[in-house]
Design a protein around this motif. Structure first.
Motif, mmCIF file in Angstrom:
data_model
loop_
_atom_site.group_PDB
_atom_site.id
_atom_site.type_symbol
_atom_site.label_atom_id
_atom_site.label_comp_id
_atom_site.label_asym_id
_atom_site.label_seq_id
_atom_site.Cartn_x
_atom_site.Cartn_y
_atom_site.Cartn_z
ATOM 1 N N PRO A 81 0.852 -1.080 0.022
ATOM 2 C CA PRO A 81 0.217 0.151 -0.096
ATOM 3 C C PRO A 81 1.004 1.427 -0.317
ATOM 4 N N GLY A 82 0.272 2.352 -0.697
ATOM 5 C CA GLY A 82 1.237 3.468 -1.154
ATOM 6 C C GLY A 82 1.869 3.952 -2.241
ATOM 7 N N ARG A 83 1.973 2.221 -2.506
ATOM 8 C CA ARG A 83 2.827 2.416 -4.025
ATOM 9 C C ARG A 83 1.655 2.159 -5.194
ATOM 10 N N LEU A 84 1.929 3.471 -6.037
ATOM 11 C CA LEU A 84 0.521 3.199 -7.102
ATOM 12 C C LEU A 84 1.250 3.005 -8.604
ATOM 13 N N MET A 85 1.113 1.326 -8.333
ATOM 14 C CA MET A 85 1.548 0.919 -9.672
ATOM 15 C C MET A 85 0.284 -0.521 -10.238
ATOM 16 N N SER A 86 0.508 -0.370 -11.497
ATOM 17 C CA SER A 86 -0.660 -0.913 -12.606
ATOM 18 C C SER A 86 -0.352 -2.956 -12.328
ATOM 19 N N PHE A 87 -1.049 -3.262 -12.919
ATOM 20 C CA PHE A 87 -1.414 -4.398 -12.935
ATOM 21 C C PHE A 87 -0.028 -5.728 -13.264
ATOM 22 N N PHE A 118 -18.648 8.053 -13.002
ATOM 23 C CA PHE A 118 -18.993 8.030 -13.713
ATOM 24 C C PHE A 118 -19.992 8.804 -15.047
ATOM 25 N N PHE A 119 -20.026 10.363 -14.565
ATOM 26 C CA PHE A 119 -21.645 10.821 -15.311
ATOM 27 C C PHE A 119 -21.237 11.250 -16.913
ATOM 28 N N GLU A 120 -20.785 10.131 -17.673
ATOM 29 C CA GLU A 120 -20.470 10.229 -18.827
ATOM 30 C C GLU A 120 -20.575 9.167 -19.712
ATOM 31 N N PRO A 121 -20.614 8.730 -21.440
ATOM 32 C CA PRO A 121 -20.857 7.978 -22.070
ATOM 33 C C PRO A 121 -19.665 7.101 -21.333
ATOM 34 N N ALA A 122 -19.814 5.299 -21.406
ATOM 35 C CA ALA A 122 -18.372 5.143 -21.010
ATOM 36 C C ALA A 122 -18.575 4.081 -21.178
ATOM 37 N N ALA A 176 -1.291 8.339 -24.201
ATOM 38 C CA ALA A 176 -2.450 9.402 -24.851
ATOM 39 C C ALA A 176 -2.000 10.420 -23.876
ATOM 40 N N GLY A 177 -0.613 11.098 -22.908
ATOM 41 C CA GLY A 177 -0.805 11.898 -22.522
ATOM 42 C C GLY A 177 -1.783 12.295 -21.680
ATOM 43 N N LEU A 178 -2.361 11.390 -20.506
ATOM 44 C CA LEU A 178 -2.689 10.673 -19.141
ATOM 45 C C LEU A 178 -2.485 10.094 -18.291
ATOM 46 N N MET A 179 -1.554 11.333 -17.957
ATOM 47 C CA MET A 179 -1.370 10.977 -16.232
ATOM 48 C C MET A 179 -1.828 10.316 -15.011
ATOM 49 N N ILE A 180 -1.647 9.097 -14.332
ATOM 50 C CA ILE A 180 -2.767 8.503 -12.795
ATOM 51 C C ILE A 180 -1.481 9.292 -12.279
ATOM 52 N N LYS A 181 -1.879 10.230 -11.461
ATOM 53 C CA LYS A 181 -1.271 10.954 -10.393
ATOM 54 C C LYS A 181 -1.546 9.932 -8.619
ATOM 55 N N HIS A 182 -2.898 9.706 -8.956
ATOM 56 C CA HIS A 182 -3.334 9.155 -7.069
ATOM 57 C C HIS A 182 -4.474 8.234 -7.612
ATOM 58 N N ALA A 183 -4.813 7.143 -6.626
ATOM 59 C CA ALA A 183 -5.400 6.419 -6.874
ATOM 60 C C ALA A 183 -6.466 6.037 -5.092
ATOM 61 N N TYR A 216 -7.160 8.561 -10.561
ATOM 62 C CA TYR A 216 -7.227 10.109 -11.299
ATOM 63 C C TYR A 216 -6.079 10.995 -11.455
ATOM 64 N N ASP A 217 -6.317 12.037 -12.389
ATOM 65 C CA ASP A 217 -5.326 12.085 -13.200
ATOM 66 C C ASP A 217 -5.189 13.676 -12.363
ATOM 67 N N ALA A 218 -3.826 14.538 -12.314
ATOM 68 C CA ALA A 218 -3.401 15.911 -11.871
ATOM 69 C C ALA A 218 -4.927 16.465 -11.517
ATOM 70 N N ASN A 219 -5.185 16.657 -12.527
ATOM 71 C CA ASN A 219 -6.421 17.255 -12.265
ATOM 72 C C ASN A 219 -7.858 17.249 -11.406
ATOM 73 N N ASP A 220 -7.443 15.903 -10.733
ATOM 74 C CA ASP A 220 -8.476 15.187 -10.209
ATOM 75 C C ASP A 220 -9.923 14.241 -10.410
#
Length: 258
Positions: A81-87, A118-122, A176-183, A216-220
């Protein structure tokens, strides 16, 4: 008799046994063929079989029991816990190979999207996740359509492939230029649902660990939400706890009246 090539015979034998475990020929808890049986079957020396078994043990695919033989064990992922890593990152950090097999790619229902924030098409992405070719988890990811549309073509094509690939959502987001900053993650345990039992080849009833992550990205901005279902023995959290020399007393100790 199945003959192995002369070079790295123990490696080839270990790979073949790994593939047979992945295919379900040998399941968790089953004993693998003995050293004499494998020597006779593949025309190799006992030393080759011993080294192949050692490699399987090092990979976490088998355990050796003195006087009983070599048995198939579960693939277990350790998370800190505390380390944000993908599978994929978590698997690679343990010296293993991550993979995925797409099961379903469908439009998420409004109820499903709204319940996850989410409140948008997904789109709902249902995948089997593999470690060294062995099915380890079932991931259901919900991703806004506008995010999926931003993925570079090679990643978009790999995401939709029904073959086993090394696709990683986080890697695709970064491309795609989308950086995950926190989760955030919420971990629970429960009994496996019928579709999970089928996908993970479990016996009913089976306990599973469920990890719900919101990324989430840097803009939450919420980029994706994934419900990851693991057989209970395939996933563990490792937490380092330190005791301070001074602790606040959580309650007041009263001296009995005399």
């Amino acid at each position: 008799m199945q003959t192995l090539k002369s070079s790295s015979r123990y490696q080839q034998l270990a790979d073949q046994l790994r593939d047979e475990i992945a295919s379900g020929r040998y399941n968790f808890g089953e004993r693998l063929p003995s050293e004499p049986e494998l020597c006779l079957l593949h025309g190799v020396s006992r030393g080759t079989v011993v080294r192949a078994f050692e490699l399987l043990v090092a990979r976490g695919l088998a355990v050796r029991k003195q006087g009983a033989g070599t048995f198939v064990t579960r693939v277990s992922l350790k998370r800190q816990p505390g380390r944000l890593m993908s599978f994929s990152d978590t698997v690679a950090a343990q010296g293993r190979l991550a993979g995925q097999k797409l099961l379903f790619l469908t439009s998420a229902t409004s109820e499903q999207s709204n319940s996850l924030g989410f409140f948008e098409p997904a789109t709902a992405l249902t995948r089997l996740r593999l470690v060294d070719g062995i099915t380890t988890a079932l991931h259901v990811s919900v991703i806004p359509d506008i995010v999926l549309e931003s993925l570079p073509d090679p990643y978009a094509a790999q995401l939709r492939s029904t073959e086993v690939t090394n696709f990683s959502l986080y890697a695709a987001f970064e491309a795609a230029g989308l950086m995950i900053k926190h989760a955030t993650e919420h971990v629970t345990t429960r009994l496996a649902l019928p579709q999970e039992i089928e996908a993970l080849a479990l016996s009913a009833p089976s306990a599973v660990m469920v990890v719900l992550r919101h990324s989430y990205d840097a803009n939450d901005r919420l980029i994706e939400a994934t419900e990851a279902v693991y057989q209970s023995g395939h996933y563990s959290y490792e937490i380092n706890l330190q005791r301070s020399s001074v602790h606040a007393m959580p309650f007041k100790v009263r001296t009995p009246a005399t």
